[in-house]
Design an enzyme around this catalytic site. Structure first.
Site, PDB file in Angstrom:
ATOM      1  CG  ASN A   1      -2.007  -1.013   1.157  1.00 44.73           C
ATOM      2  OD1 ASN A   1      -2.636  -1.153   0.129  1.00 44.73           O
ATOM      3  ND2 ASN A   1      -2.222  -1.747   2.232  1.00 44.73           N
TER       4      ASN A   1
ATOM      5  CG  ASP B   1      -7.299  -5.463   2.182  1.00 43.32           C
ATOM      6  OD1 ASP B   1      -7.292  -5.408   3.426  1.00 43.32           O
ATOM      7  OD2 ASP B   1      -7.699  -4.543   1.456  1.00 43.32           O
TER       8      ASP B   1
ATOM      9  CE  LYS C   1      12.780 -10.722 -12.885  1.00 42.40           C
ATOM     10  NZ  LYS C   1      13.862  -9.920 -13.512  1.00 42.40           N
TER      11      LYS C   1
ATOM     12  CB  ILE D   1      -3.977  -7.273  12.381  1.00 41.11           C
ATOM     13  CG1 ILE D   1      -3.096  -8.134  11.471  1.00 41.11           C
ATOM     14  CG2 ILE D   1      -3.277  -7.034  13.728  1.00 41.11           C
ATOM     15  CD1 ILE D   1      -1.810  -7.459  11.058  1.00 41.11           C
TER      16      ILE D   1
ATOM     17  CG  PHE E   1      -5.958   4.917  11.173  1.00 42.04           C
ATOM     18  CD1 PHE E   1      -5.629   6.138  10.615  1.00 42.04           C
ATOM     19  CD2 PHE E   1      -5.749   4.725  12.522  1.00 42.04           C
ATOM     20  CE1 PHE E   1      -5.089   7.150  11.384  1.00 42.04           C
ATOM     21  CE2 PHE E   1      -5.205   5.726  13.318  1.00 42.04           C
ATOM     22  CZ  PHE E   1      -4.871   6.956  12.731  1.00 42.04           C
TER      23      PHE E   1
ATOM     24  CE  LYS F   1     -11.012  -0.904   8.662  1.00 41.34           C
ATOM     25  NZ  LYS F   1      -9.843  -0.280   7.970  1.00 41.34           N
TER      26      LYS F   1
END
Length: 399
Positions: A208, A276, A286, A305, A323, A337
């Protein structure tokens, strides 16, 4: 500010000793009195004259100063200060402190004091990582000695790693915290921060766009109110704060394990931007292009979590704060939420690209709790953190 506070500053012998000059100047700017003590080794790096000039005090150097010791000067020095600070704290000084040695003025003062002691270590990375030094550090921490740093960085010797002296503002922040019986004194608070990195292969990952700035600012604000902060951080752009217990992780599963290990705590603030999803199966090689064909990536959901802690039957923190970074219907989605996760508060913010909030220096949040939505004006992330920390203190100290 440190008005009317007296700091006994013991300057150890190391190249970082020159930074003690700036530390003394800034402490005096904040209203503190600084009483300097120079070890013999420190005199190889800074002169008594420069130390005396910046402290505007006599420099204390000799345990067997006849005039001072006729009045038990080392006892008086060790008891008169509000706080004893050792900066830089060398491996030699840490060893003397941990093992009860007192063969010079500095070590004798540290043995004789009845005040709190804060040390700012600085040494070569190999010295800091040596098992003997780490044993001494563990002993001192168990004895209640406070630590600030050391930090990762380039050493004067050219090596890189932990061992660099903390910056002067960080040392002063730790001094303020040590001298302040804030409203969160005795409270342990967990803060998560930064992004998580979920490996696709050894060179690629899912993440993120979080810098870790808001979580770091929250940890600092809570620390400054006297809290014992456990700071679990992903690979953030912002370095972790000093004066807190830092646990570095990479993935969401590592963060969950660190959080579970840290419990129980009085409060938990989940400011991290946890990915997520992760790869369903880790690839240790790779992923290569195959004649232009796109790779097939299969994902698995990461552990939640926040919900996991908020819904605990045992060891649930008194206050759980989540948050919600949203781009659409911010308050509506954040309120949903709140109920879905089972936490007490949600800090909602609009991270649409045109806001510049994700990765920026400012934030505009709405604190949602018990059906109420308290809209805060846009402000710096440090100000948001201070306001949130004050609310947390009010909640935890309410009868």
């Amino acid at each position: 500010m440190l008005n009317d506070k007296s700091i006994l500053l013991i300057i150890g012998g190391g190249i970082a000793a020159f930074k003690s000059l700036d530390l003394m100047r800034r402490l005096r700017d904040e209203g503190a009195t600084v009483v300097p003590v120079l070890t013999k080794a420190a005199e190889e790096f800074v002169t008594p004259l420069s130390v005396s000039a910046l402290a505007a005090q006599k420099v204390n150097r000799d345990l067997f100063d006849l005039t001072s010791e006729a009045e038990m000067g080392h006892i008086e020095l060790s008891r008169a200060a509000d706080l004893v600070v050792v900066s830089p704290a060398t491996a030699d000084l840490l060893g003397k402190m941990a093992n009860g040695l007192a063969n010079d003025l500095a070590s004798t003062l540290l043995m004789a004091t009845d005040k709190r002691v804060l040390v700012a270590p600085a040494m070569n990375v190999r010295m800091w990582q040596h098992p003997a030094v780490q044993r001494n550090v563990a002993t001192l921490k168990s004895d209640g000695v406070l630590f600030v740093g050391p930090e990762d960085g380039t050493m004067a010797c050219g090596e890189f790693g932990p061992g660099r002296l903390s910056e002067t503002p960080d040392i002063i922040g730790a001094i303020r915290s040590a001298l302040t019986d804030g409203p969160l004194k005795g409270k342990q608070i967990l803060v998560t921060s930064g992004p998580t990195h979920e490996p696709i292969d050894p060179v690629r990952y899912i993440a993120n766009r979080s810098s870790g700035a808001q979580g770091t600012a929250i940890a600092v604000a809570l620390r400054d109110l006297g809290a014992d902060v456990i700071f679990v951080t992903g690979p953030a752009d912002i370095p972790p704060p000093t004066g807190v217990h830092v646990i570095k992780v990479e993935t969401a599963r590592e963060m969950k394990n660190a959080v579970d290990t840290a419990l129980p705590v009085d409060a938990a603030v989940f400011a991290a931007a946890v990915a997520d999803w992760r790869m369903a199966q880790e690839t240790h090689s790779k992923i290569k292009k195959k004649n232009g064909a796109l790779p097939e990536l299969k994902f698995a959901e990461n552990p939640d979590i926040l919900a996991g802690v908020a819904q605990l039957k045992k060891n649930r923190p008194k206050l759980v704060v989540g948050f919600a970074a949203e781009t659409d219907n911010v308050i509506e989605n954040a309120t949903l939420k709140l109920g879905r996760k089972g936490c007490d508060w949600i800090v909602a913010n609009d991270v649409s690209p045109d806001t510049g909030i994700m990765g920026g220096s400012e934030n505009a949040v709405t604190l949602i709790s018990n059906g109420n939505a308290d809209v805060w004006p846009r402000m710096g992330k440090s100000e948001v953190a201070q306001k949130l920390a004050a609310r947390i203190a009010q909640e935890l100290t309410a009868s």
